[in-house]
Design an enzyme around this catalytic site. Structure first.
Site, PDB file in Angstrom:
ATOM      1  CE  LYS A  40      -0.328   0.148   5.053  1.00 19.23           C
ATOM      2  NZ  LYS A  40      -1.220   0.181   6.228  1.00 19.23           N
ATOM      3  NE  ARG A  98      -6.566   1.054  11.564  1.00 20.51           N
ATOM      4  CZ  ARG A  98      -5.373   0.978  10.970  1.00 20.51           C
ATOM      5  NH1 ARG A  98      -4.526   1.982  11.070  1.00 20.51           N
ATOM      6  NH2 ARG A  98      -5.026  -0.094  10.261  1.00 20.51           N
ATOM      7  CG  HIS A 131      -4.316  -4.466  11.191  1.00 23.44           C
ATOM      8  ND1 HIS A 131      -3.235  -5.190  10.753  1.00 23.44           N
ATOM      9  CD2 HIS A 131      -3.878  -3.192  11.337  1.00 23.44           C
ATOM     10  CE1 HIS A 131      -2.192  -4.390  10.625  1.00 23.44           C
ATOM     11  NE2 HIS A 131      -2.552  -3.170  10.986  1.00 23.44           N
ATOM     12  NE  ARG A 161      -3.339  -8.021   6.858  1.00 23.74           N
ATOM     13  CZ  ARG A 161      -3.895  -8.471   7.984  1.00 23.74           C
ATOM     14  NH1 ARG A 161      -4.349  -9.694   8.066  1.00 23.74           N
ATOM     15  NH2 ARG A 161      -3.977  -7.686   9.031  1.00 23.74           N
ATOM     16  CE1 TYR A 221      16.680  32.215   5.011  1.00 23.86           C
ATOM     17  CE2 TYR A 221      15.977  29.922   4.872  1.00 23.86           C
ATOM     18  CZ  TYR A 221      16.176  31.158   4.279  1.00 23.86           C
ATOM     19  OH  TYR A 221      15.885  31.326   2.953  1.00 23.86           O
ATOM     20  CB  CYS A 277      16.699  25.783   3.836  1.00 24.09           C
ATOM     21  SG  CYS A 277      17.911  26.667   4.846  1.00 24.09           S
ATOM     22  CG  MET A 278      11.299  24.565   0.321  1.00 22.02           C
ATOM     23  SD  MET A 278      10.342  25.794  -0.591  1.00 22.02           S
ATOM     24  CE  MET A 278       9.361  26.505   0.733  1.00 22.02           C
ATOM     25  CG  ASP A 279      15.530  24.759  -1.939  1.00 24.24           C
ATOM     26  OD1 ASP A 279      14.868  25.367  -2.793  1.00 24.24           O
ATOM     27  OD2 ASP A 279      16.331  25.311  -1.160  1.00 24.24           O
TER      28      ASP A 279
END
Length: 403
Positions: free
Chosen positions: A63, A161, A193, A249, A292, A339-341
């Site tokens: 999944k 669930r 489960h 499983r 930063y 940082c972001m990237d």
């Protein structure tokens, strides 16, 4: 595993679909993040799980696009290594596996009454039923297509669930009995489960086993004899052989991550390496701040390396200053904020061992390399979330020949 992948992913969307797309992505984001999935590790892990399963069959859970490893490639590798079946959540996931040429049994277990059950029937997908309304929706699809459906009942034994409740279960059995008599439905299995499988001795595991046995007995009282029953997830597969029943499983263990880290790795091999290449190396004087907010100030003259991966790619910002990469034959600490990237690592007195273009491994499975479990511990989460984190510009590639 090696750092040089040999096969690009065929996944649509954010990931390259062929060699040309992969090269374009690399050209646009040189040295950027990539996940390398070792299919030989997948095969190794499945063989370990088969050994633990004893006489029970193995359903490999793929999944969420194979826990972000690639459902098609992982599914094929797992089946080649001896898994008997595959498990997914949605019908769309299951149909995608069929379209990729996988013919083994596939179970889909998380759908609502509006799902496209006709598509599942057409693709010979085993349908997990968790409510009476879902069973009736499956019946409607049978009527509209003129084809029988394969149905498995999911019973709720305590996780609370999805799954048939004790209130709905008798009605579901009565309606299923009528459909089986009509030959509109093939009744294949009953499953449930575990809520506390990662705590092998937790009393809830025994309670759920007993409730599961009661559910099986109730089905038989209605003349419904399942072809197989299954309960065990990854931790139960590895620690509770008494819960194996007819099939296990496993999910996270297929990918080489321990479902019970405090008990060791069980011989599993992590299949994912998350890495990027150094894009810049520079000297930083003592007293200068990094990234930063200058949360890290160089205590001495040093050399740092810039790695082009950040929180947009799956490097969690809360890890700032709290993780290391494997680079130049040693662990190098992140300094300053993620940082972001991009993020920065301190090379200290061993800068000569690192060159621009060298691979920095953020987590993997090789000797000395940081592990996904380390990130999980620092983030107060589980290794599942960590391997699901690489995203955005991260390119997936494959190594090994198991697929």
């Amino acid at each position: 595993m090696g750092n040089t992948p040999d096969m690009p992913d065929s996944r649509p969307g954010d990931y390259p679909s062929n060699d040309r797309d992969a090269q374009r992505a690399l050209d646009a984001w040189p040295g950027g993040p990539e996940t390398v999935v070792d299919l030989d590790a997948i095969a190794h892990n499945v063989r370990i799980l088969r050994d633990h399963a004893g006489d029970a069959a193995v359903m490999a859970v793929v999944k969420a696009d194979g826990y972000n490893h690639g459902a098609v490639a992982v599914g094929k590798a797992a089946l080649a290594a001896g898994a008997a079946e595959l498990g997914v959540t949605s019908i769309d996931e299951a149909v995608a596996l069929r379209e990729a040429g996988i013919t083994a049994p596939i179970l889909s277990w998380l759908n609502d009454s509006s799902a496209d059950y006709a598509a599942a029937i057409a693709a010979d997908i085993e349908i997990g039923v968790s409510t009476v309304s879902q069973l009736r929706a499956v019946e409607a699809a049978v009527r509209s297509t003129g084809r029988a459906a394969t149905v498995t009942l999911k019973v709720d034994t305590g996780l609370n669930r999805n799954g048939l409740s004790t209130v709905e279960y008798p009605q579901a059995l009565a309606e299923l009995r009528a459909l089986v008599d009509e030959q509109a439905v093939r009744f294949r299995a009953i499953f449930s489960h575990l809520a506390c499988g990662d705590e092998p001795e937790h009393p809830t595991n025994d309670l759920q086993r007993d409730r599961f046995l009661d559910a099986i007995a109730a089905a038989k009282e209605h003349g419904l004899e399942p072809e197989l029953v299954h309960l065990a997830n990854s931790p139960a597969t590895l620690t509770r052989p008494d819960l194996a029943f007819d099939m296990v499983r496993p999910g996270i263990a297929v990918y080489g991550l321990s479902p019970v880290p405090e008990l060791g790795d069980f011989g599993l091999r992590p299949a994912m390496t998350f890495q990027a290449r150094v894009v810049q190396i520079k000297r930083v004087a003592a007293g200068e701040g990094i990234s930063y907010g200058h949360t890290w100030i160089a205590p001495r003259d040093t050399t740092v390396a810039l790695i082009p991966a950040g929180y947009a790619d799956g490097v969690f910002r809360p890890l700032s200053g709290r993780f290391e990469v494997w680079l130049g034959g040693a662990r190098r600490p992140n300094v300053g904020r993620v940082c972001m990237d991009q993020f920065v690592v301190d090379l200290g007195d061993n800068a000569a061992d690192v060159r621009e273009g060298d691979v920095a491994i953020m987590f993997g499975g090789g000797d000395g390399e940081p592990r996904a479990e380390e990130w999980a511990a620092r983030l107060d989460t589980i290794n599942y979330e960590v391997v699901c984190s690489p995203r955005g510009r991260s390119i997936r590639r494959y190594a090994g020949g198991a697929g």
